[in-house]
Design a protein around this motif. Structure first.
Motif, mmCIF file in Angstrom:
data_model
loop_
_atom_site.group_PDB
_atom_site.id
_atom_site.type_symbol
_atom_site.label_atom_id
_atom_site.label_comp_id
_atom_site.label_asym_id
_atom_site.label_seq_id
_atom_site.Cartn_x
_atom_site.Cartn_y
_atom_site.Cartn_z
ATOM 1 N N ASN A 278 -9.813 -1.113 8.945
ATOM 2 C CA ASN A 278 -9.371 0.288 9.057
ATOM 3 C C ASN A 278 -7.876 0.469 8.843
ATOM 4 O O ASN A 278 -7.220 1.226 9.549
ATOM 5 C CB ASN A 278 -9.770 0.888 10.419
ATOM 6 C CG ASN A 278 -11.263 0.912 10.631
ATOM 7 O OD1 ASN A 278 -12.032 0.786 9.685
ATOM 8 N ND2 ASN A 278 -11.687 1.072 11.864
ATOM 9 N N LEU B 47 -4.605 1.594 6.386
ATOM 10 C CA LEU B 47 -4.298 2.511 5.292
ATOM 11 C C LEU B 47 -3.888 1.684 4.080
ATOM 12 O O LEU B 47 -2.931 0.909 4.145
ATOM 13 C CB LEU B 47 -3.180 3.469 5.701
ATOM 14 C CG LEU B 47 -3.495 4.381 6.898
ATOM 15 C CD1 LEU B 47 -2.303 5.271 7.216
ATOM 16 C CD2 LEU B 47 -4.718 5.238 6.613
ATOM 17 N N THR C 70 -0.255 1.593 2.443
ATOM 18 C CA THR C 70 0.779 1.591 3.488
ATOM 19 C C THR C 70 1.081 0.163 3.915
ATOM 20 O O THR C 70 0.177 -0.663 4.008
ATOM 21 C CB THR C 70 0.275 2.414 4.691
ATOM 22 O OG1 THR C 70 -0.101 3.707 4.229
ATOM 23 C CG2 THR C 70 1.336 2.573 5.745
ATOM 24 N N ASN D 111 1.438 0.566 9.063
ATOM 25 C CA ASN D 111 0.117 0.608 9.695
ATOM 26 C C ASN D 111 0.227 0.381 11.202
ATOM 27 O O ASN D 111 -0.421 1.065 11.991
ATOM 28 C CB ASN D 111 -0.798 -0.447 9.071
ATOM 29 C CG ASN D 111 -1.629 0.107 7.922
ATOM 30 O OD1 ASN D 111 -2.549 0.887 8.128
ATOM 31 N ND2 ASN D 111 -1.284 -0.289 6.705
#
Length: 243
Positions: free
Chosen positions: A98, A100, A103, A108
């Motif tokens: 999970n 990003l 990023t 994160n």
């Protein structure tokens, strides 16, 4: 188990739906967890372990029964109050990382602090420290695509602990990893538990991963079927072999 357990479930039931289609996922669960424990929650599919984990993580509420966290009756809290409790005291790690995608690892990990409204300088410092604690010093500016699965899960763990939670809830944290990376992650969770005092609650279906826990709780048909201390956790055994 001490009188003032950090976490207590008392007669907790959970029913989804109504009437003929109602499903009783939990059927009167009693469970107490002390601060600093490391508990593996196991059981077959449909046993209630995921429902129990969602309840412990304040993501769901009991139909009946009591959930007491550090003296607070969670079942009596509003949705916003439960969200606040989650944000302040709980960290979450999932099977899917999970993260990003576009990023950096640093950004994160900073996300939970951003939601809290922490100043940028404090976010940067805390995220760097969290990444170092999971063995990723020097990897702050890498994106998930530049990291292995094991490294991505380390970033996810750093994100979960950057807020310094009292409890880390890990749902199949090694489910997407190969055997070597799985053991690396389990050793990391062990260190966070032993060295930092974080209480770890982990759902797993893998016995060799559960072997790292100090205690193994098994669910069957919506109730706790067994609850036993693990006298020789895998990480401790490996440490003793080295010495």
């Amino acid at each position: 188990m001490s009188q003032a357990a950090l976490i207590q479930l008392l007669g907790v039931t959970k029913i989804y739906g109504q009437g003929a289609t109602a499903l009783q996922a939990l059927k009167g669960v009693d469970l107490a967890i002390d601060a600093g424990d490391f508990v593996a929650i196991m059981g077959p599919s449909g046993s209630g372990k995921s429902t129990a984990m969602n309840t412990l993580g304040c993501l769901d509420t009991p139909t009946t029964g009591q959930y007491i966290f550090n003296g607070v009756h969670v079942e009596q809290l509003s949705r916003d109050q439960r969200a606040l409790l989650r944000r302040r005291y709980l960290g979450f790690v999932f099977q899917g990382f999970n993260l990003l995608a576009r990023t950096s690892a640093q950004e994160n990990v900073e996300l939970p602090l951003l939601y809290r409204g922490e100043p940028a300088k404090q976010r940067h410092t805390a995220a760097k420290k969290a990444l170092a604690s999971v063995g990723l010093a020097g990897w702050e500016h890498h994106t998930p695509a530049e990291l292995s699965g094991g490294q991505q899960q380390r970033v996810a763990i750093a994100r979960a602990i950057v807020t310094e939670p009292a409890v880390l809830l890990a749902d199949e944290p090694t489910g997407n990893l190969d055997t070597q990376r799985s053991h690396e992650i389990m050793n990391l969770l062990w260190k966070l538990n032993v060295d930092h005092g974080i209480t770890v609650l982990m759902v797993t279906h893998e016995s060799d991963m559960a072997a790292y826990a100090k205690r193994i709780v098994r669910f069957v048909d919506g109730v706790v079927s067994s609850d036993a201390r693990n006298i020789h956790p895998a990480a401790l055994a490996a440490t003793e072999e080295v010495h």
